[in-house]
Scaffold this active site. Structure first.
Site, mmCIF file in Angstrom:
data_model
loop_
_atom_site.group_PDB
_atom_site.id
_atom_site.type_symbol
_atom_site.label_atom_id
_atom_site.label_comp_id
_atom_site.label_asym_id
_atom_site.label_seq_id
_atom_site.Cartn_x
_atom_site.Cartn_y
_atom_site.Cartn_z
ATOM 1 N N LEU A 21 1.124 -1.353 -0.330
ATOM 2 C CA LEU A 21 -0.120 0.387 -0.006
ATOM 3 C C LEU A 21 0.666 1.207 -0.174
ATOM 4 O O LEU A 21 0.452 2.725 -0.434
ATOM 5 C CB LEU A 21 -0.811 0.097 1.505
ATOM 6 N N THR A 67 10.873 -4.153 2.568
ATOM 7 C CA THR A 67 10.058 -4.991 3.007
ATOM 8 C C THR A 67 10.317 -5.771 2.744
ATOM 9 O O THR A 67 11.418 -6.364 2.096
ATOM 10 C CB THR A 67 8.926 -4.645 2.864
ATOM 11 N N LYS A 71 13.862 -7.273 5.901
ATOM 12 C CA LYS A 71 14.323 -5.810 6.214
ATOM 13 C C LYS A 71 15.978 -6.525 6.946
ATOM 14 O O LYS A 71 16.545 -5.447 7.055
ATOM 15 C CB LYS A 71 13.194 -6.009 6.658
ATOM 16 N N ASN A 92 13.926 -0.661 7.364
ATOM 17 C CA ASN A 92 12.792 -0.418 6.664
ATOM 18 C C ASN A 92 12.678 0.522 5.532
ATOM 19 O O ASN A 92 11.916 1.088 4.525
ATOM 20 C CB ASN A 92 11.408 -0.556 7.186
ATOM 21 N N ASN A 132 6.312 -12.753 18.200
ATOM 22 C CA ASN A 132 8.205 -12.894 18.864
ATOM 23 C C ASN A 132 8.314 -11.682 17.630
ATOM 24 O O ASN A 132 9.875 -12.870 17.689
ATOM 25 C CB ASN A 132 7.997 -13.528 19.656
ATOM 26 N N GLY A 134 9.538 -9.822 13.188
ATOM 27 C CA GLY A 134 9.865 -9.136 12.725
ATOM 28 C C GLY A 134 9.424 -7.385 13.877
ATOM 29 O O GLY A 134 10.198 -6.683 13.737
ATOM 30 N N GLY A 262 -4.086 -1.107 12.381
ATOM 31 C CA GLY A 262 -2.623 -0.874 11.699
ATOM 32 C C GLY A 262 -2.228 0.066 11.376
ATOM 33 O O GLY A 262 -1.539 0.069 10.646
HETATM 34 P P1 NAP Z 1 6.526 -12.459 11.112
HETATM 35 O O1 NAP Z 1 7.775 -11.600 11.665
HETATM 36 O O2 NAP Z 1 6.024 -13.258 10.511
HETATM 37 O O3 NAP Z 1 6.146 -12.729 13.112
HETATM 38 C C1 NAP Z 1 4.514 -13.315 13.390
HETATM 39 C C2 NAP Z 1 5.122 -13.738 14.590
HETATM 40 O O4 NAP Z 1 3.299 -14.384 14.765
HETATM 41 C C3 NAP Z 1 6.023 -14.698 15.167
HETATM 42 O O5 NAP Z 1 6.281 -14.424 16.139
HETATM 43 C C4 NAP Z 1 4.760 -16.152 14.895
HETATM 44 O O6 NAP Z 1 5.591 -17.606 15.503
HETATM 45 C C5 NAP Z 1 3.866 -15.454 15.260
HETATM 46 N N1 NAP Z 1 2.721 -16.389 14.931
HETATM 47 C C6 NAP Z 1 1.723 -16.296 13.156
HETATM 48 N N2 NAP Z 1 1.108 -17.102 13.374
HETATM 49 C C7 NAP Z 1 1.013 -17.601 14.646
HETATM 50 C C8 NAP Z 1 -0.145 -18.185 15.301
HETATM 51 N N3 NAP Z 1 -0.818 -19.029 14.701
HETATM 52 N N4 NAP Z 1 0.019 -19.113 16.326
HETATM 53 C C9 NAP Z 1 0.208 -18.262 17.411
HETATM 54 N N5 NAP Z 1 1.546 -17.199 16.834
HETATM 55 C C10 NAP Z 1 1.710 -17.300 15.577
HETATM 56 O O7 NAP Z 1 5.630 -11.156 10.939
HETATM 57 P P2 NAP Z 1 5.751 -9.474 10.585
HETATM 58 O O8 NAP Z 1 6.771 -9.111 10.194
HETATM 59 O O9 NAP Z 1 6.204 -9.279 12.766
HETATM 60 O O10 NAP Z 1 4.487 -9.537 11.063
HETATM 61 C C11 NAP Z 1 3.491 -9.568 12.110
HETATM 62 C C12 NAP Z 1 2.041 -8.436 11.757
HETATM 63 O O11 NAP Z 1 1.993 -7.298 11.937
HETATM 64 C C13 NAP Z 1 1.802 -8.741 9.998
HETATM 65 O O12 NAP Z 1 0.420 -9.005 10.445
HETATM 66 C C14 NAP Z 1 1.440 -7.602 9.602
HETATM 67 O O13 NAP Z 1 1.291 -7.775 8.769
HETATM 68 C C15 NAP Z 1 1.816 -6.750 10.309
HETATM 69 N N6 NAP Z 1 2.511 -5.384 10.500
HETATM 70 C C16 NAP Z 1 1.736 -4.047 10.336
HETATM 71 C C17 NAP Z 1 2.892 -3.103 10.529
HETATM 72 C C18 NAP Z 1 1.928 -1.976 10.292
HETATM 73 O O14 NAP Z 1 2.044 -0.662 9.530
HETATM 74 N N7 NAP Z 1 0.640 -1.443 10.701
HETATM 75 C C19 NAP Z 1 3.696 -3.500 10.012
HETATM 76 C C20 NAP Z 1 4.623 -4.854 10.198
HETATM 77 C C21 NAP Z 1 4.001 -5.157 10.091
HETATM 78 P P3 NAP Z 1 6.913 -18.649 15.159
HETATM 79 O O15 NAP Z 1 8.353 -17.122 15.721
HETATM 80 O O16 NAP Z 1 6.698 -18.998 15.926
HETATM 81 O O17 NAP Z 1 6.104 -18.525 14.240
#
Ligand code: NAP
Length: 299
Positions: A21, A67, A71, A92, A132, A134, A262
């Site tokens: 976006l 992204t 990153k 980022n 836990n 990114g 978000g």
């Molecule tokens: P990520 O690095 O893939 O981390 C996701 C985390 O969620 C990991 O700790 C993962 O656990 C956990 N997880 C995933 N599925 C799960 C489940 N079913 N049950 C329990 N834990 C689960 O992703 P990220 O980059 O941190 O992004 C996370 C979210 O934040 C996404 O929805 C993304 O769109 C959002 N986000 C939003 C913004 C914004 O500007 N609003 C910016 C960044 C991210 P494991 O490590 O054990 O797999």
């Protein structure tokens, strides 16, 4: 607006990138200010990251957003990164300098922005971060900057949680109203411990997992029963911006909590990057309005 021989380029690199976006948000700002710039999405496979950066430097690209999945991988390719990006372990936003690419992390400022606008006693606030990955790293840094009392991180994989915790062991960052860096301290828990963590007063509960993101819109990381145990003056913050609202936000509203989704983080991290690249204040209201209109029309 007309593209001419002088039009400069900004962009975002990721893989895949078609869903981003950021072009919507940044081009709205560029158009509003009448700037001779365009912001484009570039799909860059991991194996081509270094070549893409060299090519971008060769054609004078001003800067770009970074992204998934780049990153972390981009860090060794940069001439300099900010201490904040170093602490978070992710970049980022990059910009081109005569001595190479520089990078920072604007997700932290984006995350903090809607919270900093609230009058709260952050020192008496307990933070519970679900996930836990990114984004959780930027959230930890942001909560530390706010001066939050306790920071608890909840994950499903014990070794990953232990690694997450130890990665903060020697990290110092400044907190609100002080230039003196202090140690970032967190506690980690498995999900089974969640009821104990959310039972604390004055909670800031953050969903940094993808649970509930489109198309899995019926899912929430927290059930209604747990949400109901949280004090009414607490805040539920979902980093997800599609759908609006998520199930997590719906349940939090029903439980009487203050809610944040978000979208503001997305807008504000872009606004900070825009200012870095163009050295002028971004039209944040235009960026927000364009994003919300786009999300409303397409989701
Ligand atoms: P990520 O690095 O893939 O981390 C996701 C985390 O969620 C990991 O700790 C993962 O656990 C956990 N997880 C995933 N599925 C799960 C489940 N079913 N049950 C329990 N834990 C689960 O992703 P990220 O980059 O941190 O992004 C996370 C979210 O934040 C996404 O929805 C993304 O769109 C959002 N986000 C939003 C913004 C914004 O500007 N609003 C910016 C960044 C991210 P494991 O490590 O054990 O797999």
């Amino acid at each position: 607006m007309v593209i001419t021989g002088t039009t400069k380029i900004l962009g975002v690199i990721g893989n895949p990138i078609g869903h981003s976006l950021s072009p919507i948000i940044h081009n709205a700002a560029i158009e509003h200010l009448g700037l001779d710039y365009r912001y484009l999405a570039f799909p860059v496979a991991p194996a081509n990251l270094a070549a893409a950066l060299d090519g971008f430097a060769a054609i004078g690209l001003v800067g770009c957003s970074v992204t998934i999945p780049h990153k972390q991988a981009i860090i060794p390719l940069l001439a300099e990164i900010t201490p904040l990006a170093q602490a978070v372990g992710a970049v980022n936003t990059v910009w081109n300098t005569p001595t190479g690419w520089n990078g920072t992390n604007t997700d932290v400022a984006g995350f903090v922005s809607p919270l900093a606008a609230m009058q709260r006693d952050w020192g008496n606030t307990t933070v519970a971060i679900l996930g836990n990955g990114g984004a959780a790293r930027a959230v930890v840094a942001g909560c530390h900057q706010l001066g939050c009392g306790e920071i608890h991180v909840i994950g499903r994989d014990a070794p990953k949680l232990a690694e997450f915790k130890s990665s903060w062991a020697n990290i110092q960052l400044s907190i609100a109203n002080s230039d003196l860096p202090t140690q970032v301290t967190i506690q980690t828990h498995l999900w089974t411990d969640l009821p104990n963590v959310v039972g604390k007063d004055n909670l800031l509960l953050i969903n940094s997992t993808p649970i509930g993101m489109s198309p899995q819109v019926a899912n929430s990381p927290i059930e209604a029963e747990i949400m109901a145990r949280i004090g009414a003056d607490s805040i539920a913050y979902d980093l997800i911006y599609t759908p609006r609202p998520t199930k997590f936000i719906q349940l939090a509203k029903e439980a009487g909590l203050i809610t944040i989704d978000g979208t503001e983080m997305l807008v504000q991290q872009g606004a900070v990057a825009f200012e870095l690249w163009l050295q002028q204040s971004p039209p944040v209201d235009i960026m927000r309005q364009t994003l919300i209109e786009h999300l409303t029309n397409t989701h």
